[in-house]
Write a protein that holds these residues in place. Sequence first.
Motif, PDB file in Angstrom:
ATOM      1  N   PHE A   1      50.324 -25.789 -84.364  1.00 59.47           N
ATOM      2  CA  PHE A   1      50.933 -26.401 -83.187  1.00 59.47           C
ATOM      3  C   PHE A   1      49.879 -27.121 -82.345  1.00 59.47           C
ATOM      4  CE2 PHE A   1      52.060 -26.108 -78.705  1.00 59.47           C
ATOM      5  CZ  PHE A   1      53.304 -26.700 -78.715  1.00 59.47           C
ATOM      6  N   ALA A   2      48.763 -26.407 -82.166  1.00 63.84           N
ATOM      7  CA  ALA A   2      47.707 -26.946 -81.322  1.00 63.84           C
ATOM      8  C   ALA A   2      47.138 -28.236 -81.892  1.00 63.84           C
ATOM      9  CB  ALA A   2      46.602 -25.915 -81.158  1.00 63.84           C
ATOM     10  N   SER A   3      46.929 -28.225 -83.214  1.00 65.01           N
ATOM     11  CA  SER A   3      46.333 -29.429 -83.792  1.00 65.01           C
ATOM     12  C   SER A   3      47.321 -30.593 -83.763  1.00 65.01           C
ATOM     13  CB  SER A   3      45.850 -29.153 -85.208  1.00 65.01           C
ATOM     14  OG  SER A   3      46.898 -28.616 -85.970  1.00 65.01           O
ATOM     15  N   LYS A   4      48.600 -30.250 -83.842  1.00 62.78           N
ATOM     16  CA  LYS A   4      49.608 -31.318 -83.796  1.00 62.78           C
ATOM     17  C   LYS A   4      49.697 -31.939 -82.410  1.00 62.78           C
ATOM     18  CE  LYS A   4      53.135 -30.346 -87.275  1.00 62.78           C
ATOM     19  NZ  LYS A   4      54.411 -29.615 -87.431  1.00 62.78           N
ATOM     20  N   HIS A   5      49.658 -31.062 -81.412  1.00 61.99           N
ATOM     21  CA  HIS A   5      49.936 -31.534 -80.045  1.00 61.99           C
ATOM     22  C   HIS A   5      48.697 -31.538 -79.174  1.00 61.99           C
ATOM     23  CE1 HIS A   5      54.242 -31.359 -80.861  1.00 61.99           C
ATOM     24  NE2 HIS A   5      53.975 -30.247 -81.507  1.00 61.99           N
ATOM     25  N   LYS A   6      47.557 -31.608 -79.802  1.00 62.26           N
ATOM     26  CA  LYS A   6      46.293 -31.480 -79.088  1.00 62.26           C
ATOM     27  C   LYS A   6      46.205 -32.399 -77.865  1.00 62.26           C
ATOM     28  CE  LYS A   6      41.490 -30.861 -80.272  1.00 62.26           C
ATOM     29  NZ  LYS A   6      40.517 -30.930 -81.356  1.00 62.26           N
ATOM     30  N   GLN A   7      46.524 -33.636 -78.104  1.00 61.68           N
ATOM     31  CA  GLN A   7      46.380 -34.620 -77.028  1.00 61.68           C
ATOM     32  C   GLN A   7      47.253 -34.279 -75.825  1.00 61.68           C
ATOM     33  OE1 GLN A   7      44.089 -36.870 -76.532  1.00 61.68           O
ATOM     34  NE2 GLN A   7      43.241 -36.038 -78.416  1.00 61.68           N
ATOM     35  N   GLU A   8      48.501 -33.927 -76.149  1.00 59.34           N
ATOM     36  CA  GLU A   8      49.423 -33.627 -75.044  1.00 59.34           C
ATOM     37  C   GLU A   8      48.944 -32.411 -74.273  1.00 59.34           C
ATOM     38  OE1 GLU A   8      53.436 -33.355 -76.755  1.00 59.34           O
ATOM     39  OE2 GLU A   8      52.558 -34.598 -78.336  1.00 59.34           O
ATOM     40  N   ILE A   9      48.484 -31.408 -75.037  1.00 59.66           N
ATOM     41  CA  ILE A   9      48.034 -30.179 -74.390  1.00 59.66           C
ATOM     42  C   ILE A   9      46.834 -30.460 -73.503  1.00 59.66           C
ATOM     43  CG2 ILE A   9      46.939 -27.953 -74.813  1.00 59.66           C
ATOM     44  CD1 ILE A   9      48.704 -27.732 -77.301  1.00 59.66           C
ATOM     45  N   ARG A  10      45.940 -31.235 -74.021  1.00 60.38           N
ATOM     46  CA  ARG A  10      44.736 -31.533 -73.251  1.00 60.38           C
ATOM     47  C   ARG A  10      45.058 -32.257 -71.953  1.00 60.38           C
ATOM     48  NH1 ARG A  10      39.455 -31.885 -75.768  1.00 60.38           N
ATOM     49  NH2 ARG A  10      39.076 -33.443 -74.184  1.00 60.38           N
ATOM     50  N   LYS A  11      46.096 -33.054 -72.013  1.00 57.89           N
ATOM     51  CA  LYS A  11      46.399 -33.861 -70.827  1.00 57.89           C
ATOM     52  C   LYS A  11      47.245 -33.125 -69.805  1.00 57.89           C
ATOM     53  CE  LYS A  11      45.649 -38.574 -72.074  1.00 57.89           C
ATOM     54  NZ  LYS A  11      46.186 -39.899 -72.310  1.00 57.89           N
ATOM     55  N   SER A  12      47.966 -32.122 -70.246  1.00 57.94           N
ATOM     56  CA  SER A  12      48.929 -31.500 -69.337  1.00 57.94           C
ATOM     57  C   SER A  12      48.294 -30.396 -68.507  1.00 57.94           C
ATOM     58  CB  SER A  12      50.076 -30.925 -70.156  1.00 57.94           C
ATOM     59  OG  SER A  12      50.685 -29.885 -69.446  1.00 57.94           O
ATOM     60  N   SER A  13      48.346 -30.603 -67.202  1.00 58.80           N
ATOM     61  CA  SER A  13      47.783 -29.577 -66.325  1.00 58.80           C
ATOM     62  C   SER A  13      48.726 -28.384 -66.260  1.00 58.80           C
ATOM     63  CB  SER A  13      47.554 -30.147 -64.930  1.00 58.80           C
ATOM     64  OG  SER A  13      48.740 -30.658 -64.414  1.00 58.80           O
ATOM     65  N   GLN A  14      49.996 -28.660 -66.429  1.00 63.23           N
ATOM     66  CA  GLN A  14      50.998 -27.593 -66.435  1.00 63.23           C
ATOM     67  C   GLN A  14      50.677 -26.589 -67.538  1.00 63.23           C
ATOM     68  OE1 GLN A  14      54.308 -28.509 -64.755  1.00 63.23           O
ATOM     69  NE2 GLN A  14      54.589 -26.299 -64.688  1.00 63.23           N
ATOM     70  N   PHE A  15      50.347 -27.135 -68.682  1.00 58.37           N
ATOM     71  CA  PHE A  15      50.027 -26.258 -69.807  1.00 58.37           C
ATOM     72  C   PHE A  15      48.862 -25.352 -69.464  1.00 58.37           C
ATOM     73  CE2 PHE A  15      46.993 -25.585 -73.243  1.00 58.37           C
ATOM     74  CZ  PHE A  15      47.728 -24.737 -74.046  1.00 58.37           C
ATOM     75  N   ARG A  16      47.842 -25.937 -68.860  1.00 59.51           N
ATOM     76  CA  ARG A  16      46.646 -25.142 -68.596  1.00 59.51           C
ATOM     77  C   ARG A  16      46.943 -23.980 -67.660  1.00 59.51           C
ATOM     78  NH1 ARG A  16      44.201 -30.010 -68.865  1.00 59.51           N
ATOM     79  NH2 ARG A  16      44.407 -30.282 -66.632  1.00 59.51           N
TER      80      ARG A  16
END
Lengths: 347, 174
Positions: free
Chosen positions: A139-154
């Motif tokens: 999942f992480a490798s697929k959505h890496k970019q989105e995760i990195r950009k989302s402050s909500q995720f963090r």
Amino acid sequence: MKVALFSLVLLCLAGMLHAEVLSQSDENSLTENGQGLGRRYAESTIASDMSKIMDSMVQKNFVNFLLNQREKKSMSNVTPEEDPEARLYNNLLKKLTLCIRSKGQIHAKYKERGTVLAEDQIVQMSKQLETFKSNLEEFASKHKQEIRKSSQFRVQFQEMCATIGVDPLASGKGFWSEMLGVGDFYYELGVQIIEVCLALKHRNGGLITLDELHHRVLKGRGKFAQDVSQDDLVRAIKKLKVMGNGFGMIPVGGSYLVQSVPAELNMDHTVVLQLAEKKGYVSVSEIRESLKWERERACHVLDHLLKEGLAWLDSQASGEPQYWLPALFSELTSRDVTPEEANQITP
Amino acid sequence: MSFEWPWQYNFPPFFTLQPNVDTRQKQLAAWCSLALSYCRHHKLYTLDIMEAQESPVFNHKNIDRKLSMEAILIVFEELRKKGNLEWLDKNKTRCLVMWRRPEEWGKLIYQWVSKNGMVNTVFTLYELANGDDTESEEFHGLEDWMLIRSLQALQMDGKAEVISMDDGKGVKFF
């Protein structure tokens, strides 16, 4: 022994009779209407009482029997021949001890079984964790970019880690930071925070509101960088604390003041800062009114803030001197560092 | 273009001399830069301390704060130390403000001269300060005393020589 038994039975009968007499006298005291009911009731109670007495008699008998057996047993040790009753008793005793022993064994077996089960569970859990991890990696490798950009995720990620007692920022290595770059992100942010704080230090004496810091960090990162939330800033600042007490946060009216100078601020100072937060300044009488302090205490705190360069004195205010905090001066936040100021920073 | 006030100008305690030494240094530095940039914006070369006290720089009417005479003198003294100000009299009532020091002016003038290939040419002072050629330059309209000083500074470096001509002074650049 038989004599004793007989006397017991006799005694019991006497007791029964006595009870009957008592109940009858009770019955007599009842009204005419309730007589039939009363009799029926009396009969049944007598029956139950009798059975109770019989029970207790049997118990007593048994106890006596046991006591006698013990006496006999001590005697029979001398005489080889055994009483059949004693044998029965011994058998019973053996069975009882056996039963108790086996109970212990069963308990031990249960324990054994328990550990086996627990091991099974651990194996199961680690299997599940394995699959969870591999899924997460995917999942992480697929959505890496989105995760990195989302402050909500963090934010959610940090909360999740906190509940299971993991600090993903403790090290730059490890699954999370390698997979998602979460660790690097905060280190980078930490450096940017330091930059902003240093650039504005001469202006605000090393105090800055979280809002302004946020605004400036965002500006410094440029449009295309990952989004940064205030929560991220708070976490990054907490990480900076590792490097000594240079960085700290003072809670002020639902937000924070970020302190980038190692000034010693105690509770009194913090409270005064909180008081100043609304208008950007405080005065001695204001402190006395809202905090119910003596004049000396208020003056002491304000002098300290002046001494640390966090506050500026305004003696032209009407009434009494005001103590202004440049960090809380709202007009300041919208302004950029002028070239002259920049020159002062780098001598 | 209107003058852009620094943030401190709206910060009331800016007009009170700060008791803390560090803070005061920052304050004085800010005052010096404000005073110089104000004079530069309005092309002021001389200041009268009595007038200065009432000028908007030191007297911010909107927030009802003004810098005291004592504080103004401290700021001016600071400027003098930095080489941006000179007193015209012993009582310290009038002063010359050099928002660019003579050397800096000299440099600017020399840059313009060499850029236009007029090294080894003789100029009159009037030509330099008020001529058509220099209209777009910053040193256009520079007061005579300032101009002479900057040229003298250049002379020290051997880049110019001030010469006396029949109708005033001239300068030759090398």
